[in-house]
Design a protein around this motif. Structure first.
Motif, PDB file in Angstrom:
ATOM      1  N   SER A  77     -21.599   8.734  59.217  1.00 49.91           N
ATOM      2  CA  SER A  77     -20.470   8.214  58.578  1.00 49.91           C
ATOM      3  C   SER A  77     -20.462   6.776  58.382  1.00 49.91           C
ATOM      4  O   SER A  77     -20.065   6.181  57.424  1.00 49.91           O
ATOM      5  CB  SER A  77     -19.395   8.547  59.628  1.00 49.91           C
ATOM      6  N   ARG A  78     -21.377   5.760  59.434  1.00 55.67           N
ATOM      7  CA  ARG A  78     -21.418   4.606  59.053  1.00 55.67           C
ATOM      8  C   ARG A  78     -22.244   4.091  57.964  1.00 55.67           C
ATOM      9  O   ARG A  78     -22.123   3.256  57.397  1.00 55.67           O
ATOM     10  CB  ARG A  78     -21.843   4.196  60.550  1.00 55.67           C
ATOM     11  N   ARG A 116     -17.487  -7.614  59.843  1.00 51.88           N
ATOM     12  CA  ARG A 116     -17.055  -7.200  61.356  1.00 51.88           C
ATOM     13  C   ARG A 116     -17.351  -5.814  61.503  1.00 51.88           C
ATOM     14  O   ARG A 116     -18.078  -5.653  62.846  1.00 51.88           O
ATOM     15  CB  ARG A 116     -15.521  -7.451  61.146  1.00 51.88           C
ATOM     16  N   PHE A 117     -17.401  -4.941  60.878  1.00 49.57           N
ATOM     17  CA  PHE A 117     -18.048  -3.809  60.838  1.00 49.57           C
ATOM     18  C   PHE A 117     -19.689  -3.765  61.305  1.00 49.57           C
ATOM     19  O   PHE A 117     -20.140  -3.257  62.578  1.00 49.57           O
ATOM     20  CB  PHE A 117     -17.854  -2.828  59.800  1.00 49.57           C
ATOM     21  N   TYR A 118     -20.343  -4.621  60.607  1.00 48.28           N
ATOM     22  CA  TYR A 118     -21.774  -4.760  60.766  1.00 48.28           C
ATOM     23  C   TYR A 118     -21.906  -5.192  62.297  1.00 48.28           C
ATOM     24  O   TYR A 118     -23.117  -5.003  62.901  1.00 48.28           O
ATOM     25  CB  TYR A 118     -22.357  -5.608  59.775  1.00 48.28           C
ATOM     26  N   HIS A 119     -21.109  -6.328  62.720  1.00 45.34           N
ATOM     27  CA  HIS A 119     -21.520  -6.877  64.070  1.00 45.34           C
ATOM     28  C   HIS A 119     -21.025  -6.154  65.104  1.00 45.34           C
ATOM     29  O   HIS A 119     -21.635  -6.225  66.134  1.00 45.34           O
ATOM     30  CB  HIS A 119     -20.777  -8.234  64.028  1.00 45.34           C
ATOM     31  N   GLU A 120     -20.046  -5.349  64.835  1.00 47.32           N
ATOM     32  CA  GLU A 120     -19.456  -4.470  65.954  1.00 47.32           C
ATOM     33  C   GLU A 120     -19.862  -3.173  66.135  1.00 47.32           C
ATOM     34  O   GLU A 120     -19.696  -2.529  67.141  1.00 47.32           O
ATOM     35  CB  GLU A 120     -17.871  -4.773  66.135  1.00 47.32           C
ATOM     36  N   CYS A 121     -20.405  -2.663  65.184  1.00 47.02           N
ATOM     37  CA  CYS A 121     -20.715  -1.261  65.260  1.00 47.02           C
ATOM     38  C   CYS A 121     -22.134  -1.069  64.908  1.00 47.02           C
ATOM     39  O   CYS A 121     -22.835  -1.781  64.071  1.00 47.02           O
ATOM     40  CB  CYS A 121     -19.988  -0.410  64.054  1.00 47.02           C
ATOM     41  N   SER A 173     -28.940   2.010  64.409  1.00 41.06           N
ATOM     42  CA  SER A 173     -29.518   2.295  65.867  1.00 41.06           C
ATOM     43  C   SER A 173     -28.417   3.232  66.551  1.00 41.06           C
ATOM     44  O   SER A 173     -28.526   3.339  67.675  1.00 41.06           O
ATOM     45  CB  SER A 173     -29.796   0.823  66.644  1.00 41.06           C
ATOM     46  N   CYS A 174     -27.422   3.702  66.039  1.00 46.32           N
ATOM     47  CA  CYS A 174     -26.495   4.690  66.643  1.00 46.32           C
ATOM     48  C   CYS A 174     -27.115   5.854  67.014  1.00 46.32           C
ATOM     49  O   CYS A 174     -27.729   6.607  66.049  1.00 46.32           O
ATOM     50  CB  CYS A 174     -25.381   4.805  65.819  1.00 46.32           C
ATOM     51  N   GLU A 175     -26.946   6.129  68.406  1.00 45.34           N
ATOM     52  CA  GLU A 175     -27.667   7.657  68.912  1.00 45.34           C
ATOM     53  C   GLU A 175     -26.877   8.815  68.273  1.00 45.34           C
ATOM     54  O   GLU A 175     -27.395   9.762  68.088  1.00 45.34           O
ATOM     55  CB  GLU A 175     -27.777   7.503  70.404  1.00 45.34           C
ATOM     56  N   ALA A 190     -32.082   2.897  55.855  1.00 49.29           N
ATOM     57  CA  ALA A 190     -31.342   4.171  56.227  1.00 49.29           C
ATOM     58  C   ALA A 190     -32.289   5.296  55.342  1.00 49.29           C
ATOM     59  O   ALA A 190     -32.478   6.602  55.730  1.00 49.29           O
ATOM     60  CB  ALA A 190     -29.842   4.326  56.084  1.00 49.29           C
ATOM     61  N   GLY A 191     -32.566   5.015  54.210  1.00 48.51           N
ATOM     62  CA  GLY A 191     -33.155   5.936  53.014  1.00 48.51           C
ATOM     63  C   GLY A 191     -32.388   6.802  52.647  1.00 48.51           C
ATOM     64  O   GLY A 191     -32.730   8.042  52.240  1.00 48.51           O
TER      65      GLY A 191
END
Ligand code: ARG
Length: 583
Positions: free
Chosen positions: A556-557, A538-543, A547-549, A484-485
């Motif tokens: 926030s993530r 769980r967060f890592y796999h589901e959200c 790559s979130c646009e 993410a940097g």
């Protein structure tokens, strides 16, 4: 979460007053009744009103309804009464932002209960016996002890870690005789403690043979051994300061300590004091004298004892028939010295539960002696450890040495990592952190009083509730942040259930730490780490994170990841684990 729970109790106390009248329930009483419902679709915090019925003289249903009406607060998305429960639902976005911001502001101080500011605690732990094996029985005192030190430091206590080495006693007489007869200086320089243990085992066997032979020759006589007599003579010489014996003794201690240090180094442990049993020899007579003056000593079959019948305990032995001192005598003198030196608020002793009676006895004696600091003495016992598989048995018989246990774990992790990443040149460094961490984590996952059967395969597995799994999860957070940097920032983008669960888990860290300190139970931190790792994965796999646009959600993530990363690191360090950022 704790802050919110406190605030909820505060609001409720005011609501009770408004609805039902003054002086009926204190804020503390309400606080202790608050729960986190297992199913959060009901609420994030709940107050079961059944237990309040008596104090408020109303039905639980009426109480819940009345309080729901009286509570007003923007922290909550809703406050509803349902079948005698009062359910509080938190506003996920506002709540998560507050938690994540708290972690970002406080950094590695996040979670500190600050309960120890201005106070001192001395911790007596590890304390192996020189020239006897440092074996898995010492794993508990070593890692529970050090973790308790780290937890107390985290809470702001000034901590003094003491390694009360078993560096005195008749075993040194035996060792000196054995060394003079069969010792080989080069072998000891090469082999260290193992060689000393061999000598010690050899002379014990020889003494036993002599005794058996003397009994066989004269079945009605007392058993006798020349070597045992010689050992007593050499120990007496040592006690009187014989130079040759003193030099040997010092050398034996140094050789042993140098080797323990290797294990401590792997665990990241160091002590503030290595004053062992020998240090207290000249401090015992004053305490014995005090006991005598106070009329606490009784003579029993020639020995001096303190009678503890009134407290349902066997007598505490202070002096043997020949006037020599005993284990409790030394502990009493050491405690007095430590109080005078460090002015402690608490003195914590971590040993196997087999020593519980010993501590209960001499704590009572200290109280009877009128030392006003006796309530600060705390014994922290733990259960037994056994091991599966004969593979780890050592030359020294059926005990498993700590260094062998760690070496085995390290070499197995090394093989796995080398296979996965043949060109990785940090394999050994990582294998050390992961191998040692696996053992520590496995051990500290259990309630300390539980007896443990060590299963190496289980401890080293990457997919169970293990050390490697949580370290891997930590490395995962590092890699997300690196890519993410940035550490992200909480925005007002609405968060979903999975993110909210992660934030709630992060918010529970301070109370878990406080409980671990109150109960002297590092496993509460270990189990918290498992909860947090599960919530993060769980967060890592589901959200989608990177790559979130949606830019706000992505930010926030990332911020949630940074908070999880910080808390995992803090928590792992509190249980003596390292946190490699790559595995
Ligand atoms: N050296 C002892 C043992 O290995 C443990 C010492 C515990 N501390 C104490 N102050 N008694 O059994």
């Amino acid at each position: 979460m704790l802050i919110l729970k406190k605030k909820t109790a505060e609001l409720l106390a005011a609501a009770v007053k408004e609805k039902f009248g003054e002086g009926l329930l204190s804020e503390e009483e309400i606080f202790s009744g608050l729960e986190y419902p297992p199913d959060s679709s009901m609420g994030d915090i709940a107050l079961p009103c059944f237990r309040l019925s008596k104090a408020l003289r109303r039905s639980p249903v009426d109480i819940a309804a009345g309080l729901a009406e009286a509570i007003r607060c923007d922290e909550f998305a809703s406050v509803t009464a349902l079948k005698g429960y009062l359910n509080f639902k938190i506003d996920p976005t506002a709540f998560s932002a507050r938690v994540v911001n708290d972690v970002a502001t406080l950094g590695d101080k996040y979670g500190s209960p600050k309960s120890g500011e201005g106070k001192t605690v001395v911790l007596d732990y590890s304390s192996p016996n020189v020239a006897k094996p440092f074996h898995i029985g010492h794993l508990g005192t070593t890692v529970i002890g050090h973790s308790l030190k780290l937890l107390h430091e985290f809470a702001g206590y000034k901590c003094v870690g003491i390694n009360y080495l078993g560096d005195w006693g008749t075993q040194f007489g035996k060792l000196i005789v054995a060394y003079k007869l069969w010792g080989d200086k080069e072998a000891i320089l090469r082999g260290g403690v193992d060689e000393l243990v061999k000598l010690y085992v050899k002379i014990n066997n020889a003494i036993k043979d002599e005794e058996d032979a003397s009994l066989a020759a004269n079945p009605d006589g007392e058993k006798h051994s020349e070597l045992a007599d010689a050992s007593r003579r050499e120990f007496t010489k040592l006690e009187h300061g014989d130079e040759e014996n003193l030099a040997l003794w010092r050398w034996f201690v140094d050789v042993s300590l140098a080797e323990y240090q290797k294990t401590y180094k792997l665990l990241g442990i160091d002590f503030d004091s290595y004053k062992g049993e020998s240090f207290y020899t000249d401090k015992m007579p004053a305490q014995v004298e005090k006991l005598r003056e106070m009329g606490l000593l009784e003579i029993d079959d020639g020995a001096s004892i303190v009678n503890l019948e009134k407290w349902n305990m066997p007598v505490c032995l202070i002096l043997k028939r020949d006037g020599s001192t005993l284990y409790p005598t030394r502990d009493i003198a050491a405690a007095v010295y430590r109080y005078n030196t460090y002015n402690f608020d608490k003195a914590i002793y971590v040993t196997s539960a087999a020593q519980s009676l010993h501590f209960a006895q001499w704590f009572k004696v200290v109280e009877l002696m009128g030392y006003e600091w006796y309530p600060g003495l705390v014994h922290v016992p733990y259960g037994t450890v056994s091991i599966n598989g004969a593979k780890l048995a050592t030359r020294t018989g059926n005990v498993v040495l700590l260094k062998d246990l760690f070496a085995e774990a390290i070499s197995r992790v090394y093989d796995i990592t080398k296979e996965k990443h043949p060109d990785h040149d940090e394999c050994m460094a990582i294998a050390e952190k992961v191998g040692v961490g696996a053992i520590v984590f496995y051990y500290l996952s259990n309630n300390r009083m539980r007896d443990i059967n060590f299963m190496m395969e289980d401890a080293l597995s990457f997919d169970g509730n293990t050390g490697p799994y949580v370290q891997y999860t930590y490395a995962r957070t590092c890699s997300v942040l690196e890519r993410a940097g940035t550490k992200g920032e909480m925005t007002d983008a609405p968060l979903g259930e999975v993110e909210f669960e992660l934030a709630k888990c992060i918010s529970r860290f301070p109370e878990r730490v406080a409980a671990a300190i109150d109960e002297y139970e590092p496993s509460l931190v270990t189990r918290y780490i498992l909860d947090l790792a599960a919530a993060y994965n769980r967060f890592y796999h589901e959200c989608k994170i990177l790559s979130c646009e949606d830019e706000k959600i992505r930010s926030s993530r990332i911020a949630l990841t940074a908070a999880a990363n910080q808390v995992l690191r803090t928590a792992l360090h509190l249980i003596c684990m390292q946190t490699p950022d790559k595995i």
